[in-house]
Design an enzyme around this catalytic site. Structure first.
Site, mmCIF file in Angstrom:
data_model
loop_
_atom_site.group_PDB
_atom_site.id
_atom_site.type_symbol
_atom_site.label_atom_id
_atom_site.label_comp_id
_atom_site.label_asym_id
_atom_site.label_seq_id
_atom_site.Cartn_x
_atom_site.Cartn_y
_atom_site.Cartn_z
ATOM 1 N N SER A 1 44.889 35.413 42.698
ATOM 2 C CA SER A 1 44.524 36.326 43.915
ATOM 3 C C SER A 1 42.912 36.719 43.913
ATOM 4 O O SER A 1 42.479 37.481 44.509
ATOM 5 C CB SER A 1 45.016 37.684 43.138
ATOM 6 O OG SER A 1 46.561 37.677 43.135
ATOM 7 N N THR B 1 39.687 39.367 34.853
ATOM 8 C CA THR B 1 38.725 38.282 34.702
ATOM 9 C C THR B 1 37.394 38.732 34.844
ATOM 10 O O THR B 1 36.818 39.850 34.796
ATOM 11 C CB THR B 1 39.269 37.238 35.673
ATOM 12 O OG1 THR B 1 38.337 36.105 35.826
ATOM 13 C CG2 THR B 1 39.426 37.548 36.989
ATOM 14 N N ARG C 1 40.113 25.841 40.185
ATOM 15 C CA ARG C 1 41.430 26.347 39.597
ATOM 16 C C ARG C 1 41.983 25.505 38.311
ATOM 17 O O ARG C 1 41.857 24.155 38.480
ATOM 18 C CB ARG C 1 42.329 26.388 40.699
ATOM 19 C CG ARG C 1 43.649 27.233 40.274
ATOM 20 C CD ARG C 1 43.563 28.618 40.066
ATOM 21 N NE ARG C 1 44.745 29.574 39.814
ATOM 22 C CZ ARG C 1 44.644 30.795 39.452
ATOM 23 N NH1 ARG C 1 43.710 31.145 38.911
ATOM 24 N NH2 ARG C 1 45.830 31.467 39.486
ATOM 25 N N GLU D 1 46.183 30.506 32.421
ATOM 26 C CA GLU D 1 46.420 30.620 33.774
ATOM 27 C C GLU D 1 47.647 30.112 34.429
ATOM 28 O O GLU D 1 48.351 30.485 35.388
ATOM 29 C CB GLU D 1 45.146 29.677 34.439
ATOM 30 C CG GLU D 1 44.904 30.213 35.890
ATOM 31 C CD GLU D 1 43.750 31.603 35.332
ATOM 32 O OE1 GLU D 1 44.073 32.431 36.088
ATOM 33 O OE2 GLU D 1 42.953 31.498 34.549
ATOM 34 N N GLY E 1 40.794 41.533 38.257
ATOM 35 C CA GLY E 1 41.891 42.471 38.425
ATOM 36 C C GLY E 1 43.377 42.015 38.650
ATOM 37 O O GLY E 1 43.976 42.498 39.356
HETATM 38 N N1 GLU Z 1 44.750 34.828 37.075
HETATM 39 C C1 GLU Z 1 44.277 35.766 37.979
HETATM 40 C C2 GLU Z 1 44.256 35.268 39.314
HETATM 41 O O1 GLU Z 1 44.088 34.043 39.626
HETATM 42 C C3 GLU Z 1 42.943 36.223 37.745
HETATM 43 C C4 GLU Z 1 42.649 36.915 36.324
HETATM 44 C C5 GLU Z 1 42.575 38.395 36.598
HETATM 45 O O2 GLU Z 1 41.698 39.188 37.037
HETATM 46 O O3 GLU Z 1 43.604 39.066 36.114
HETATM 47 O O4 GLU Z 1 44.670 35.947 40.270
#
Ligand code: GLU
Length: 600
Positions: free
Chosen positions: A480, A413, A114, A452, A500
């Protein structure tokens, strides 16, 4: 499997007619016949499989498998190629979570790659000093301030160290070829560029790469990315340290601190705080996976800093209190929605980066706690959301309560899955957060930087209770992402995941429930219309779900339509070395599944 070999000199595993892999002791066996190219969302066969967003990335993974690479080697090739062909959701500028089943040990391990807050970050970093108020989301999104220290390349390096046969340089080769040669612009990527056009125009480097000649390119235009090919070459020569402290890293830091604003820019992005030392000190975390038992299966997921493993796991534990197979469709879906509503309340209250927040992981994943949440589900009526979190420290009672709503966003993503002839499996979700990330392309380097850090809460969300997801120096924002591997009788049965944003958790949950409880095949489970209940008043759902949801409406569920939720990728292991590889038939324009040796 410690030895490293050059890509061209490698042999492949040899498969017997029964599909059993014979692993050559030395790289000398013949290369197997060239497989059929990956063309569609479903493939069945032996010898290894890849499901990813684009044809080129799936082919890259298969090419590494064909040359005797492990699932980890192939996964790095897939991820690097996605950085070329899926640049708005993947690449060097981002991070992710890598879940690995090691056939030799029979164990599931995970890597937390991450993005991390620079050392100069702090709890108030998203508060505008001029107003004393949090920046609005749109301002933060397109800025150096939201760029976390990227963990992507460090994850690839660690995965190869632990489970690979190839050198990093060899796994990057397919991506370099695609970046040099170019690839035809797909309708999906064209839409992503068009939707981000005004953000891309703010930065000279970004419009040069994605708006060649000053406009959104037409579908079918061949996009080349020689800057990225050269960046990968620099990394192939210099190793990951070319990025984590070397020339590439210096360019990253420069772009974060001084993004190349276009002369006619219309935004004033808050200043990024990353310095070279932040890159030098970046560490991938070897993390123990989350684990729960569900209907006799072992479900492994991603522990914090992602909330994925705990929230999927708690939801399944809640659902295990009910026999969904005996229910009609409306009741089964009602229980699915209510379970995730309850689990989300706990996620928002209790989960953050465990090096900064004490996360009651064992309690949240205990059957006793799940029972104390399951008893809150009324079969006749949807609970009014937001529901309150429970008390994992005292799980005895069945108590409802008041709650604080937590805002969330749907962005995107990518997730991909890989298996190999040895039986190793990768489930890897990787991201630059928002579609297009921060919209800042590192000048002359050919990749977008993530945003992020916008996954942090900019201000406390939990009323008088502490918020586990506020920014801090060195902290990872709560994710998530939910890359998942399911074992049956101790052997891999399913590997799934999805992008998502906060809908990732419910997409993975829904695919698992569809497959395990509702009698669907994996292709049906992935293609089925989706709904996502994240402890909000209305359920976010795809139009096809809403049109069949009359029974749910009668129970009090209301819906917010969203054209698409998630882009899932999955593998199902059918026994005797046979694997079913499944992508999306239509979401994100359809994704690409391939196997090394196709069978019926
Ligand atoms: N930033 C999102 C997360 O870590 C993932 C990116 C996405 O799929 O929107 O949960």
């Amino acid at each position: 499997m410690g030895a490293r070999h050059r890509l061209g000199a490698l042999s492949a595993a040899v498969l017997t007619a029964a599909g059993v892999a014979l692993i050559p002791a030395t790289p000398s066996a013949a290369t197997p016949a060239t497989p059929a190219p990956p063309t569609g969302p479903v493939a069945t066969g032996r010898g290894g499989a890849v499901v990813s967003d684009t044809v080129q990335s799936t082919e890259a993974g298969l090419s590494v498998l064909r040359r005797g690479g492990t699932a980890a080697d192939a996964a790095v090739a897939v991820a690097a190629t996605l950085g070329v062909t899926d640049p708005f959701v993947a690449g060097l500028g981002g991070g992710g979570y890598f879940v690995y089943y090691d056939a030799r040990t029979g164990r599931v391990s995970t890597l937390d790659g991450r993005e991390t807050t620079p050392r100069a970050g702090d709890e108030k970093m998203f508060v505008n000093p001029a107003t004393g108020q949090p920046y609005d989301f749109a301002t933060a999104v397109t800025s150096g301030l939201s760029v976390g220290v990227p963990g992507m390349l460090a994850t690839w390096e660690r995965a190869l160290q632990k489970w690979g046969r190839f050198r990093l340089a060899d796994t990057l080769r397919p991506a370099i070829e695609v970046a040099d040669r170019g690839y035809p612009l797909t309708p999906a990527l064209r839409t992503q560029i068009a939707n981000n056009e005004s953000r891309l125009r703010q930065f000279t480097s970004s419009s040069e790469l994605f708006l060649p000649g000053g406009s959104v390119p037409a579908v079918g235009t061949v996009l080349r990315n020689p800057d990225l090919a050269n960046t990968y070459r620099d990394i192939a020569r210099g190793g990951a340290k070319a990025f984590y402290g070397g020339a590439v890293g210096r360019d990253v830091v420069d772009a974060v601190q001084n993004p190349p604003l276009a002369p006619d820019h219309t935004i004033t992005p808050p200043q990024g705080r990353m310095v070279l030392d932040d890159l030098k000190s970046y560490k991938v975390v070897d993390q123990a996976p989350t684990h729960i038992r569900y209907r006799g299966l072992d479900v492994y997921g991603m522990a914090p800093s992602s909330s994925g493993g705990i929230t999927v796991g708690e939801s399944l534990n809640i659902l295990e209190n009910f026999d969904l197979r005996k229910m009609d469709r409306t009741q089964a879906l009602h229980h699915y929605l209510e379970a995730s509503k309850l689990a989300y309340a706990d996620r928002n209250r209790f989960i953050g980066d465990p090096r900064f927040v004490k996360v009651p992981q064992d309690a949240l994943l205990s059957d006793r706690y799940a029972a104390s949440r399951a008893c809150l589900i009324d079969p006749a009526k949807a609970a009014t959301a937001p529901v309150a979190p429970g008390d994992p420290a005292k799980p005895g009672s069945c108590k409802a309560g008041t709650a604080t709503a937590t805002p969330d966003t749907e962005v995107h993503t990518n997730h991909f899955v890989v298996s190999d002839a040895w039986g190793n499996v990768v489930s890897y979700t990787n991201t630059i957060e928002q579609l297009g990330g921060s919209a800042i392309v590192v000048p002359d380097r050919g990749f977008l930087l993530n945003n992020e850090l916008t996954d942090f809460n900019f201000a406390p969300t939990q009323g008088s209770a502490p918020d586990p997801n506020l920014p801090a120096a060195g902290k990872r924002p709560r994710s998530s992402m939910s890359p998942t591997i399911v074992l049956k009788d101790g052997r891999p049965w399913l590997a799934v995941g999805s992008p998502g944003g906060s809908t990732i958790i419910t997409t993975v949950l829904q695919v698992l429930v569809n497959r395990i409880d509702l009698g669907m095949s994996l292709p049906e489970a992935i293609a089925a219309p989706r709904a996502s209940q994240r402890n909000t008043a209305a359920v976010t759902a795809e139009p096809a779900f809403i049109s069949g949801a009359g029974g749910l409406t009668a129970l009090g569920h209301t819906f917010n339509p969203q054209a698409e939720i998630g882009v899932a990728a999955g593998l199902e292991f059918l026994g005797n070395g046979k694997v079913l590889a499944v992508g999306e038939p239509t979401r994100r324009g359809g994704t690409s599944a391939g196997v090394l040796f196709p069978t019926r």
